[in-house]
Design a protein around this motif. Structure first.
Motif: not given
Ligand code: NAD
Length: 236
Positions: A20, A23, A29, A31-32, A66, A98-100, A115, A184-185, A188, A210, A225-226
């Protein structure tokens, strides 16, 4: 950074794993972390088969919200950097949680969506899947032509990943000489197991986030970093 760039330049087989966070800078947004909440609900409470069985209308309302955010979003420099890396690498696989669909829109081609995809709907009665990009349906939950209830074509917490997609992701990790893990955190599962798998099979693993994650101690290089800032530099 320089070491990591050389690993990517020298590798003919590369896998990337995104979550996530890649994106986040497109305004979607995570999830965490902060800003990931909708009304008072936590995603972990909505993205489950139990939540859908209990209240499909509520879960669909969250997905409509979403879908709206995603429809208005654009891929960012991080998505484009991975598409560029794919274009110059003989064997490249992008595994995304990501599902986006923003990777597709940025030009990535060999994508494994472990996913699922938020733009797919699946009928609970006849099992039919179709692409449906509507932001509103005549009724909530929406219905299939057969009369069954439609659900989002994503993998919820507690569900199996599509086996063929998952096996292809594992294979890509085992074969890779280098791996990029971005946004990714790494909590999951089973997706979080892919980086340790690639590492144990000999890949150089580069993390872009970051914040520190459970992977940070294991990877060969942790770039804090981002994604939209670090990935273009990494791939340049
Ligand atoms: P997560 O929400 O658990 O973790 C997000 C991670 O991204 C964190 O470690 C955070 O520190 C990091 N992060 C935040 N901003 C960042 C940036 N600018 N650049 C790089 N990293 C950054 O997400 P996850 O690990 O993908 O797991 C959660 C589940 O949520 C997945 O299964 C996913 O399918 C789903 N999800 C998908 C979307 C999407 O499709 N965009 C959005 C939210 C959640």
């Amino acid at each position: 950074m320089e070491r990591a760039r050389e690993w990517l330049r020298g590798a003919s087989t590369i896998v990337a794993l995104t979550g996530a966070g890649i994106s986040a800078e497109s305004g979607i947004p995570t999830f965490r972390g902060s800003g990931g909440l909708w009304r008072e609900f936590r995603p972990e409470e909505l993205a489950t088969p139990q939540a859908f069985a209990r209240d499909p209308k509520l879960v669909w309302e969250w997905y409509f919200w979403r879908r709206g955010l995603i429809a208005a979003a654009e891929p960012n420099a991080g998505h484009y950097a991975l598409a560029e890396l794919e274009a110059r690498t003989p064997h490249f696989t992008l595994v995304t949680q990501n599902v986006d669909g923003l990777h597709d829109r940025a030009g990535s081609r060999n994508i494994l969506k472990v996913h699922g995809d938020i733009w797919i709907v699946r009928c609970l009665a006849c099992g039919r899947e179709s692409l449906d990009k509507r932001l509103e349906f005549p009724e909530t939950p929406p219905r299939c032509e057969c009369g069954g209830t439609l659900r989002p074509g994503v993998v919820w917490f507690g569900e199996m990943l599509p086996p063929d997609v998952w096996m292809a992701a594992e294979r890509a990790c085992v074969e890779a000489e280098a791996m990029v893990v971005a946004g990714t955190s790494a909590v999951v599962y089973p997706a979080a197991a892919l980086a340790p798998l690639a590492k144990s099979a000999g890949a150089r693993v580069i993390e872009v986030n970051p914040e520190a994650t459970p992977l940070s101690g294991l990877v060969d290089c942790s770039l804090r970093g981002k994604a939209a800032e670090i990935l273009p530099e990494l791939v340049a």
